[in-house]
Write a protein that holds these residues in place. Structure first.
Motif, PDB file in Angstrom:
ATOM      1  N   SER A 183      -0.447  -5.894   5.540  1.00 13.96           N
ATOM      2  CA  SER A 183      -1.178  -4.990   5.261  1.00 13.96           C
ATOM      3  C   SER A 183      -2.721  -5.502   5.898  1.00 13.96           C
ATOM      4  CB  SER A 183      -1.630  -4.470   3.908  1.00 13.96           C
ATOM      5  OG  SER A 183      -2.651  -3.509   3.956  1.00 13.96           O
ATOM      6  N   ARG A 184      -3.422  -4.503   6.335  1.00  9.82           N
ATOM      7  CA  ARG A 184      -4.759  -4.782   6.833  1.00  9.82           C
ATOM      8  C   ARG A 184      -5.610  -5.419   5.817  1.00  9.82           C
ATOM      9  NH1 ARG A 184      -6.139  -6.158  11.862  1.00  9.82           N
ATOM     10  NH2 ARG A 184      -4.994  -5.193  13.496  1.00  9.82           N
ATOM     11  N   ASN A 185      -5.415  -4.829   4.568  1.00  8.70           N
ATOM     12  CA  ASN A 185      -6.285  -5.265   3.420  1.00  8.70           C
ATOM     13  C   ASN A 185      -5.620  -6.614   2.775  1.00  8.70           C
ATOM     14  OD1 ASN A 185      -8.004  -2.881   3.599  1.00  8.70           O
ATOM     15  ND2 ASN A 185      -6.074  -1.802   2.613  1.00  8.70           N
ATOM     16  N   HIS A 186      -4.745  -7.007   3.315  1.00  7.44           N
ATOM     17  CA  HIS A 186      -4.096  -8.467   2.842  1.00  7.44           C
ATOM     18  C   HIS A 186      -5.232  -9.659   3.017  1.00  7.44           C
ATOM     19  CE1 HIS A 186      -1.887 -12.078   2.361  1.00  7.44           C
ATOM     20  NE2 HIS A 186      -0.853 -11.385   1.665  1.00  7.44           N
ATOM     21  N   GLU A 217       0.761  -1.148   0.056  1.00  8.40           N
ATOM     22  CA  GLU A 217      -0.039   0.237   0.070  1.00  8.40           C
ATOM     23  C   GLU A 217       0.693   1.230  -0.060  1.00  8.40           C
ATOM     24  OE1 GLU A 217      -3.098  -0.671   3.212  1.00  8.40           O
ATOM     25  OE2 GLU A 217      -4.351  -1.007   1.431  1.00  8.40           O
ATOM     26  N   THR A 218       2.004   1.380   0.668  1.00  4.41           N
ATOM     27  CA  THR A 218       2.547   2.539   0.704  1.00  4.41           C
ATOM     28  C   THR A 218       4.216   2.212   0.628  1.00  4.41           C
ATOM     29  OG1 THR A 218       2.651   2.497   3.220  1.00  4.41           O
ATOM     30  CG2 THR A 218       0.771   3.635   2.269  1.00  4.41           C
ATOM     31  N   HIS A 219       4.915   1.799   1.664  1.00  5.23           N
ATOM     32  CA  HIS A 219       6.312   1.764   1.894  1.00  5.23           C
ATOM     33  C   HIS A 219       6.990   0.533   1.472  1.00  5.23           C
ATOM     34  CE1 HIS A 219       5.124  -0.058   5.609  1.00  5.23           C
ATOM     35  NE2 HIS A 219       4.666   1.098   6.105  1.00  5.23           N
ATOM     36  N   GLY A 220       6.089  -0.503   1.188  1.00  4.55           N
ATOM     37  CA  GLY A 220       6.545  -2.040   1.079  1.00  4.55           C
ATOM     38  C   GLY A 220       6.502  -2.870   2.114  1.00  4.55           C
ATOM     39  N   TYR A 221       6.415  -2.383   3.308  1.00  4.94           N
ATOM     40  CA  TYR A 221       6.437  -3.242   4.388  1.00  4.94           C
ATOM     41  C   TYR A 221       4.975  -3.406   4.897  1.00  4.94           C
ATOM     42  CZ  TYR A 221      11.526  -2.780   4.419  1.00  4.94           C
ATOM     43  OH  TYR A 221      12.775  -3.139   4.244  1.00  4.94           O
ATOM     44  N   ASP A 222       4.158  -3.004   4.153  1.00  2.00           N
ATOM     45  CA  ASP A 222       2.557  -3.334   4.309  1.00  2.00           C
ATOM     46  C   ASP A 222       1.845  -4.117   2.998  1.00  2.00           C
ATOM     47  OD1 ASP A 222       2.856  -1.140   2.715  1.00  2.00           O
ATOM     48  OD2 ASP A 222       1.438   0.174   3.430  1.00  2.00           O
ATOM     49  N   THR A 223       2.502  -5.243   3.069  1.00  2.00           N
ATOM     50  CA  THR A 223       2.237  -6.083   1.975  1.00  2.00           C
ATOM     51  C   THR A 223       0.834  -6.361   1.751  1.00  2.00           C
ATOM     52  OG1 THR A 223       4.547  -7.134   2.430  1.00  2.00           O
ATOM     53  CG2 THR A 223       3.174  -8.018   0.522  1.00  2.00           C
ATOM     54  N   ILE A 224       0.309  -6.452   0.392  1.00  2.00           N
ATOM     55  CA  ILE A 224      -0.863  -6.882   0.129  1.00  2.00           C
ATOM     56  C   ILE A 224      -0.934  -8.230  -0.717  1.00  2.00           C
ATOM     57  CG2 ILE A 224      -2.973  -6.415  -1.416  1.00  2.00           C
ATOM     58  CD1 ILE A 224      -2.344  -3.504  -1.054  1.00  2.00           C
ATOM     59  N   ASP A 225       0.181  -8.571  -1.490  1.00  4.20           N
ATOM     60  CA  ASP A 225       0.358  -9.683  -2.445  1.00  4.20           C
ATOM     61  C   ASP A 225       1.923 -10.062  -2.528  1.00  4.20           C
ATOM     62  OD1 ASP A 225       0.156 -11.769  -4.188  1.00  4.20           O
ATOM     63  OD2 ASP A 225      -1.467 -10.824  -5.238  1.00  4.20           O
ATOM     64  N   HIS A 226       2.179 -11.126  -1.668  1.00  2.00           N
ATOM     65  CA  HIS A 226       3.772 -11.697  -1.959  1.00  2.00           C
ATOM     66  C   HIS A 226       3.954 -12.123  -3.132  1.00  2.00           C
ATOM     67  CE1 HIS A 226       3.221 -11.336   2.471  1.00  2.00           C
ATOM     68  NE2 HIS A 226       4.608 -11.338   2.467  1.00  2.00           N
ATOM     69  N   PHE A 227       3.057 -12.273  -4.039  1.00  2.00           N
ATOM     70  CA  PHE A 227       3.565 -13.038  -5.474  1.00  2.00           C
ATOM     71  C   PHE A 227       3.223 -12.055  -6.512  1.00  2.00           C
ATOM     72  CE2 PHE A 227       1.448 -16.551  -2.775  1.00  2.00           C
ATOM     73  CZ  PHE A 227       2.402 -17.474  -2.942  1.00  2.00           C
ATOM     74  N   MET A 228       3.073 -10.665  -6.299  1.00  2.00           N
ATOM     75  CA  MET A 228       2.852  -9.676  -7.285  1.00  2.00           C
ATOM     76  C   MET A 228       4.122  -8.915  -7.144  1.00  2.00           C
ATOM     77  SD  MET A 228      -1.154  -9.007  -8.060  1.00  2.00           S
ATOM     78  CE  MET A 228      -0.842  -7.689  -8.930  1.00  2.00           C
ATOM     79  N   GLU A 266       3.498  -3.756  16.648  1.00  2.00           N
ATOM     80  CA  GLU A 266       4.098  -2.411  17.554  1.00  2.00           C
ATOM     81  C   GLU A 266       3.296  -1.290  17.173  1.00  2.00           C
ATOM     82  OE1 GLU A 266       8.098  -2.070  16.216  1.00  2.00           O
ATOM     83  OE2 GLU A 266       8.720  -4.113  17.071  1.00  2.00           O
ATOM     84  N   GLY A 267       2.020  -1.411  17.364  1.00  2.00           N
ATOM     85  CA  GLY A 267       0.957  -0.190  17.604  1.00  2.00           C
ATOM     86  C   GLY A 267       0.538   0.477  16.299  1.00  2.00           C
ATOM     87  N   HIS A 268       1.127  -0.264  15.217  1.00  2.00           N
ATOM     88  CA  HIS A 268       0.813   0.255  13.576  1.00  2.00           C
ATOM     89  C   HIS A 268      -0.639  -0.520  13.270  1.00  2.00           C
ATOM     90  CE1 HIS A 268       4.687   2.079  13.072  1.00  2.00           C
ATOM     91  NE2 HIS A 268       5.485   0.906  13.632  1.00  2.00           N
ATOM     92  N   GLU A 269      -1.690   0.432  13.125  1.00  2.00           N
ATOM     93  CA  GLU A 269      -3.221   0.095  13.057  1.00  2.00           C
ATOM     94  C   GLU A 269      -3.183  -0.562  11.667  1.00  2.00           C
ATOM     95  OE1 GLU A 269      -5.698   2.989  14.118  1.00  2.00           O
ATOM     96  OE2 GLU A 269      -5.313   3.148  16.060  1.00  2.00           O
ATOM     97  N   SER A 270      -2.166  -0.036  10.799  1.00  2.00           N
ATOM     98  CA  SER A 270      -2.372  -0.435   9.204  1.00  2.00           C
ATOM     99  C   SER A 270      -1.521  -1.840   9.235  1.00  2.00           C
ATOM    100  CB  SER A 270      -1.866   0.649   8.425  1.00  2.00           C
ATOM    101  OG  SER A 270      -0.346   0.780   8.760  1.00  2.00           O
ATOM    102  N   LEU A 271      -1.077  -2.311   9.931  1.00  2.00           N
ATOM    103  CA  LEU A 271      -0.182  -3.771   9.961  1.00  2.00           C
ATOM    104  C   LEU A 271      -0.953  -4.637  11.104  1.00  2.00           C
ATOM    105  CD1 LEU A 271       3.178  -2.164   9.940  1.00  2.00           C
ATOM    106  CD2 LEU A 271       2.018  -2.751   7.892  1.00  2.00           C
ATOM    107  N   ALA A 272      -1.171  -5.883  10.204  1.00  2.00           N
ATOM    108  CA  ALA A 272      -1.731  -6.892  11.010  1.00  2.00           C
ATOM    109  C   ALA A 272      -0.671  -8.069  11.143  1.00  2.00           C
ATOM    110  CB  ALA A 272      -3.040  -7.571  10.451  1.00  2.00           C
ATOM    111  N   THR A 273      -0.526  -8.424  12.509  1.00  2.00           N
ATOM    112  CA  THR A 273       0.328  -9.537  12.712  1.00  2.00           C
ATOM    113  C   THR A 273      -0.238 -10.888  12.203  1.00  2.00           C
ATOM    114  OG1 THR A 273       1.348  -8.271  14.712  1.00  2.00           O
ATOM    115  CG2 THR A 273       1.775 -10.796  14.627  1.00  2.00           C
TER     116      THR A 273
END
Length: 387
Positions: free
Chosen positions: A105-108, A59-70, A122-129
């Motif tokens: 990403s939350r949209n993954h 979505e943004t900086h690359g560490y909020d992945t949506i698709d690991h195959f693309m 780590e408190g980043h709402e846009s990132l889901a563990t």
């Protein structure tokens, strides 16, 4: 592989000038191919590995992945990646990819499927563990790793490996190694017992943040006692693995901004004479400056775009580049340094001397801050490098 690798680390989204947060309109492009003119530059520098930051759809900086195959649409397509891999293979350049398998990403799709999302990272709402205990998560990460290994990469940098349960790494890496026994797995680890973390997770290597901190801090504070302590620790870690050593990366202030310009090459000289698998962060070899800021754009100053070709670089950094080439060449002439034994001979606040040895081979490195910063690398009465 780690004992013969010197990496040039690149953050692709930043180095190609891709939009990071403003995703309005069509921001797609084949920007990844902009790295091709830099491959010969990598080799001329003396490196033989390309350590790439995130390249997957995000979505943004690359560490909020949506698709690991693309491939991220800002960077291109699978065809563009394959072309880059062919260019690297033709030149004998090894490629390591940055795998973000701790969070998404939350949209993954894993979030909607219930395989991630119970906690923010780590408190980043846009990132889901990710739920690492879920066998389906383990299956998917194995599939992702093997998909890209089949396309020719040599290994994986495992983002925030310290946050992932070691049993997850043991299970996943064990399976991947069955099909790709020569793949290398470098875990990002900042604090803690590096040896224990690596062994528990069966990681081949970890990022040596302790040494990075001691090098710039000792140069800044005129306190080589800190570095002496860190070198003793570094040898303890090096008894068990070849760590990734560095003086800069995509997450920290530029070394030229951390220490005065006249001290930069002291840090590089130490980097290239100490045990480990060293990496040079793109631009450091040109004396790029930059300090991390605050907020969403905090990393932008240390992740700048590169010009279209190396020929367009400013001549201001040529002296830094020449010194990097000389020191990397020294490392190439003494490849045994990667697995050598470091011993501190003596130190004061403003001086330190250490040896690195292996069997009947040895070099000595003397570093001083007064009256002017300098370094002398020598062996058997012969000077290998002096500043």
């Amino acid at each position: 592989m780690l004992d013969t690798s010197i990496w040039w680390q690149v953050y692709p989204l930043g180095s190609t000038g891709a939009p990071i947060r403003d995703r309005s309109g069509d921001d797609s492009g084949h920007r990844l191919q902009q790295l091709e003119p830099w491959l010969d530059y990598l080799l001329e520098l003396g490196c033989n590995g390309l350590l790439l930051g995130p390249i997957f759809e995000s979505e943004t900086h690359g560490y909020d992945t949506i698709d690991h195959f693309m491939i991220d649409r800002r960077l291109g397509t699978l065809d563009v990646f394959d072309r880059l891999m062919r260019a690297c293979n033709e030149r004998g350049i090894r490629v390591m990819l940055d795998g973000v398998f701790n969070h998404v990403s939350r949209n993954h799709e894993a979030v909607a499927a219930g395989r991630a999302g119970s906690t923010d990272w780590e408190g980043h709402e846009s990132l889901a563990t990710l739920h690492h205990a879920d066998p389906l998560v383990q299956d998917k990460v194995v599939e992702i790793m093997e998909f890209w290994l089949a396309r020719g990469i040599s290994g994986w940098r495992l983002d925030v490996a310290y946050s992932v349960p070691p049993e997850f790494w043991r299970a996943v890496l064990g399976r991947v190694r069955q099909n790709y026994p020569h793949a290398v797995f470098l875990g990002e680890v900042i604090h803690g017992d590096y040896t224990q973390i690596a062994q528990a997770g069966t990681l081949d290597s970890v990022t040596q943040y302790e040494l990075w901190k001691a090098m710039w801090s000792s140069l800044n504070d005129a306190n080589f006692f800190e570095l002496a302590h860190a070198l003793n620790r570094h040898q303890e870690f090096s008894n068990h693995m070849i760590t990734n050593t560095f003086v800069g990366n995509h997450d920290v202030d530029r070394i030229a901004s951390k220490v005065r310009q006249d001290k930069v090459l002291l840090a590089v000289a130490m980097l290239m004479t100490l045990p480990g698998s060293p990496s040079i962060y793109y631009g450091d070899e040109q004396g790029f400056t930059g300090m991390r800021g605050e907020g969403f754009a905090a990393d932008d100053p240390v992740r700048p775009p590169l010009p279209a070709t190396p020929e367009e670089l400013s001549p201001i950094g040529q002296w830094v580049l020449n010194a990097h080439k000389a020191l990397i060449a020294l490392r190439r002439q003494h490849p045994w340094l990667a697995t050598g034994t470091v011993e501190v001979l003596d130190n004061t606040n403003e001086t330190i001397s250490y040896t690195v040895s292996s069997n009947d081979r040895q070099i000595q490195v003397d570093v001083w801050l007064e009256p002017n910063p300098g370094v002398h690398v020598h062996t058997g009465g012969n000077t290998l490098y002096k500043l």
